[in-house]
Design a protein around this motif. Structure first.
Motif, short mmCIF file in Angstrom:
data_model
loop_
_atom_site.label_atom_id
_atom_site.label_comp_id
_atom_site.label_asym_id
_atom_site.label_seq_id
_atom_site.Cartn_x
_atom_site.Cartn_y
_atom_site.Cartn_z
N ALA A 1 9.92 23.09 30.75
CA ALA A 1 11.21 22.88 31.52
C ALA A 1 11.33 23.68 32.72
N ALA A 2 12.09 23.06 33.42
CA ALA A 2 12.66 23.67 34.91
C ALA A 2 14.11 23.91 34.74
N ARG A 3 14.49 25.21 35.07
CA ARG A 3 16.01 25.47 34.78
C ARG A 3 16.11 26.73 35.95
N ALA A 4 17.61 26.89 35.95
CA ALA A 4 17.82 27.85 37.07
C ALA A 4 18.92 28.68 36.54
N GLY A 5 19.04 29.84 37.02
CA GLY A 5 20.22 30.92 36.76
C GLY A 5 21.10 31.13 37.98
N ALA A 6 21.83 32.08 37.75
CA ALA A 6 22.66 32.29 38.84
C ALA A 6 21.94 32.94 40.16
N ASP A 7 20.68 33.62 39.83
CA ASP A 7 20.06 34.15 41.16
C ASP A 7 18.70 33.80 40.89
N HIS A 8 18.07 32.89 40.20
CA HIS A 8 16.82 32.62 39.86
C HIS A 8 16.44 31.09 39.63
N LEU A 9 15.42 30.77 39.76
CA LEU A 9 14.75 29.54 39.19
C LEU A 9 13.69 29.75 38.34
N GLU A 10 13.31 28.83 37.46
CA GLU A 10 12.36 29.12 36.25
C GLU A 10 11.66 27.87 36.02
N ILE A 11 10.46 27.94 35.56
CA ILE A 11 9.49 27.09 35.06
C ILE A 11 9.09 27.73 33.64
N ALA A 12 9.53 27.19 32.58
CA ALA A 12 8.92 27.51 31.30
C ALA A 12 8.01 26.80 30.70
N ILE A 13 6.95 27.21 29.73
CA ILE A 13 5.90 26.37 29.23
C ILE A 13 5.65 26.93 27.98
N ALA A 14 5.80 26.09 26.88
CA ALA A 14 5.52 26.56 25.66
C ALA A 14 4.18 25.66 24.91
N VAL A 15 3.26 26.21 24.66
CA VAL A 15 2.02 25.86 24.11
C VAL A 15 1.95 25.93 22.50
N GLY A 16 1.94 24.91 22.04
CA GLY A 16 1.63 25.19 20.38
C GLY A 16 0.36 24.98 20.13
N ALA A 17 -0.27 26.12 19.28
CA ALA A 17 -1.67 26.25 18.94
C ALA A 17 -1.60 27.06 17.69
#
Length: 657
Positions: A289-305
């Motif tokens: 996912a790509a998302r944003a907070g009040a003072d930051h941008l974020e790319i999050a990744i979840a790998v199921g294994a």
């Protein structure tokens, strides 16, 4: 191979209509979809093309999950094995945050020729961008705004049962676009018209489900896809639901892929074998996912294994980054599982034995390898010399090429030193190319009785036992044994000791404001700290120091801690690293490395400090500082990963001042 059951299960018939939630095995499938194939350009009609651009829009925002209707996955069948979604309907606060962050970059709105004001309509921004590209004649207010919603997605379904690919090849997966609409009649008319982007979709290519227009490729009946989704949607698929729960907020853009489902769907296609190998190694799924907070941008990744994959990635307590000095410019910490080191070492041994000098003679002669084309780069020449040998004439011709010549003119050497360095380079080049190292061995003999000879052994004055550090003709394990015999280095055990339970490498910003004053490594604050077996670390340090002293070099600068060891470029920084610092309390650090507790791996870059160092040095040298304007809005960058509920979770964050 035999794979464990997963969701959705592989359908040996190749049909994308899945029995779970649909027809019972042996009965006719609930939805009968006509044959289709995925072409290089997806034939989805002009409106569908616009939808795909929406899906690919690179805008970040949080999603208001409590409004805007259903998510696209509710309108798609659970047989989908890959999915990308975009949501242009963030909450009012998040939308303002997003646009304000974008406006931190100088002239961004003007450069893109778009409206980035607080009340900007992100849908209009995307459609206007499409129109300006010249590929479509489309007006947002007239052609799109009356019927379009805020969300869009594209999913990939398994090939249609009974379908074949081009020239009888394996059938390819089927794409379907889900485009949120608020007026089905107007949406159908617009999609079938093509919206000035080419030929429109045919009526059978468009259907509606849960507030979404489903747009398929030419030979797939969209109504059948909608019927299948009604019986069993992707949103209710156990694997998808578990992955999205682990991922958290899906943000503006999110994606998901079921690896086993992809293997079943891509049978016979390029890349299927690589995916199959990934499943064999324990990989199940990937989401992001790509998302944003009040003072930051974020790319999050979840790998199921599987546990065998995730266990080595478990964090060993709080990341060492938190205890570094708050003046740290860059740092990276890692948790290394000893079993992983053993595995990598075994693989390295196998590769070395398979591709070492003794094992590659069967690849052919130098003539076979080089052929008649001698226009090789120096890198390729070294590779050639490793793989096989060439004649002296061939190697001399290669060495004579300008790109293979040594350029040491700006090294500040005297003519005599330059001649010696050039001679050594030429000899090394020829040895590596021809495979004849006798000249180098003779050169080493000249060092007997000198301090340098201690590095290579067999010096009567020092009691050395070998002719050189890595005697030619030795296999990988023989070389390792020789290192232990000569230098008391025990591999891979010493490597596991060095890495410990956790290791961090750090560079401090102190002293970098004038890089012209840096004359050596001691003038830079650089170091590493290891948490591990303190006694074993001290023993390893002693053996390394003995090697250095025997070679006429200085001992490593080090300091002990209560739980390990520090090695640094100078005594002052070693002492600082050995103490508990306060980086973990710095606001920028906590923003970009939010999961420092339990983080298996983490990295941090203080962009403000980097900017300060750059400005100071540019001011001193009069260099170009125009690029700093694009760095100035940024505060810090951080990466962290941890293991939670069967998933490896990674976060990449960029914070703003």
């Amino acid at each position: 191979m035999t794979t464990p059951p997963t969701f959705p299960p592989a359908d040996p018939s190749g049909a994308w209509q899945q029995h779970a939630g649909g027809a019972a095995p042996g009965q006719a499938p609930v939805a009968t979809v006509g044959p289709s194939r995925l072409r290089t350009g997806l034939v989805l009609g002009g409106a569908a093309t616009a939808a795909l651009v929406l899906v690919g829009g690179g805008v970040f925002a949080y999603n208001a999950l409590d409004g805007g209707g259903a998510q696209p996955e509710a309108a798609l069948p659970d047989t989908a094995f890959a999915y990308v979604r975009v949501d242009l309907d963030p909450s009012a606060t998040q939308k303002v945050n997003l646009l304000r962050l974008a406006n931190r970059f100088p002239d961004l709105a003007a450069d893109l020729d778009v409206d980035l004001g607080d009340d900007a309509d992100l849908r209009k921004l995307v459609v206007d961008t499409i129109a300006k590209s010249g590929t479509c004649e489309i007006d947002y207010a007239t052609d799109v705004e009356p019927w379009i919603g805020q969300r869009a997605a594209i999913a990939v379904l398994p090939p249609v049962e009974g379908a074949t690919g081009d020239a009888g090849s394996a059938p390819e997966p089927e794409p379907v676009v889900a485009l949120q609409v608020n007026d089905e009649g107007a949406a159908r008319a617009a999609i079938e018209s093509g919206l000035g982007c080419g030929d429109g979709a045919k009526p059978a290519q468009v259907a509606f489900a849960d507030g979404y227009a489903l747009i398929t490729s030419e030979k797939v009946v969209a109504a059948d896809v909608a019927a299948a989704a009604k019986k069993a949607s992707l949103a209710d698929a156990p694997l998808f639901a578990a992955d999205m729960k682990a991922l958290g907020d899906p943000g503006l853009i999110s994606y998901w892929a079921d690896v086993e489902g992809a293997i079943a769907a891509l049978e016979g296609q390029e890349g299927a074998d690589e995916l199959d190998a990934a499943v064999t190694q324990g990989l199940r799924s990937v989401a992001g996912a790509a998302r944003a907070g009040a003072d930051h941008l974020e790319i999050a990744i979840a790998v199921g294994a599987d546990d065998k994959v995730l266990a080595p990635m478990e964090g060993a307590g709080t990341s060492l980054l938190t205890g570094l000095p708050d003046s740290t410019l860059f740092a990276s910490s890692a948790t290394i599982d000893p079993a992983s080191v053993d595995q990598l070492w075994e693989q390295l041994s196998t590769l070395a034995d398979a591709y070492g000098s003794s094992g590659l003679g069967s690849l052919g002669s130098g003539d076979d390898l080089l052929g008649d084309d001698w226009t090789l780069s120096s890198h390729e020449v070294r590779t050639a010399g490793t793989l096989a040998t060439a004649t002296e004439a061939e190697c001399a011709a290669l060495l004579a090429l300008p790109e293979n010549a040594l350029d040491a003119s700006d090294w500040g050497l005297t003519p005599e030193e330059l001649a010696e360095v050039t001679r050594s380079y030429d000899e090394s080049f020829m040895a590596g190319c021809t495979g004849d190292y006798s000249a180098l061995d003779e050169g080493l003999d000249a060092y007997q009785g000198t301090e340098e000879a201690d590095l290579f052994g067999d010096d009567p004055s020092t009691g050395g036992a070998t002719d050189d550090l890595l005697p030619s003709g030795l296999g990988f394990q023989e070389t390792v044994d020789e290192l232990e015999k000569t230098y008391d280095l025990r591999l891979p055990e010493d490597l596991k000791t060095l890495l410990g339970e956790q290791v961090v490498i750090a560079l401090d910003s102190a002293g970098l404001d004038d890089v012209s004053s840096v004359t050596g490594l001691a003038d830079v604050d650089l170091g590493a700290r290891t948490i591990g077996d303190k006694a074993a670390l001290e023993d390893l340090l002693g053996r390394i120091d003995a090697i250095l002293v025997d070679a006429g070099a200085e001992k490593l600068t080090s300091a002990t801690t209560k739980d390990g060891l520090v090695v640094a470029s100078n005594e002052a920084y070693a002492a600082r690293l050995a103490q508990d610092g306060t980086l973990g309390t710095v606001g920028a650090f906590r923003t970009v490395v939010p999961d420092a507790k339990g983080a298996a791996n983490a990295a941090y870059l203080d962009v403000d400090a980097l900017e300060s160092v750059a400005r100071a040095n540019i001011d001193a040298t009069g260099g170009d500082d125009s690029w700093i304007a694009y760095v100035e809005p940024l505060r810090a960058v951080g990466v962290s990963s941890r293991v939670v509920d069967g998933h490896s979770l990674t976060s990449l964050r960029v914070s703003f001042d």
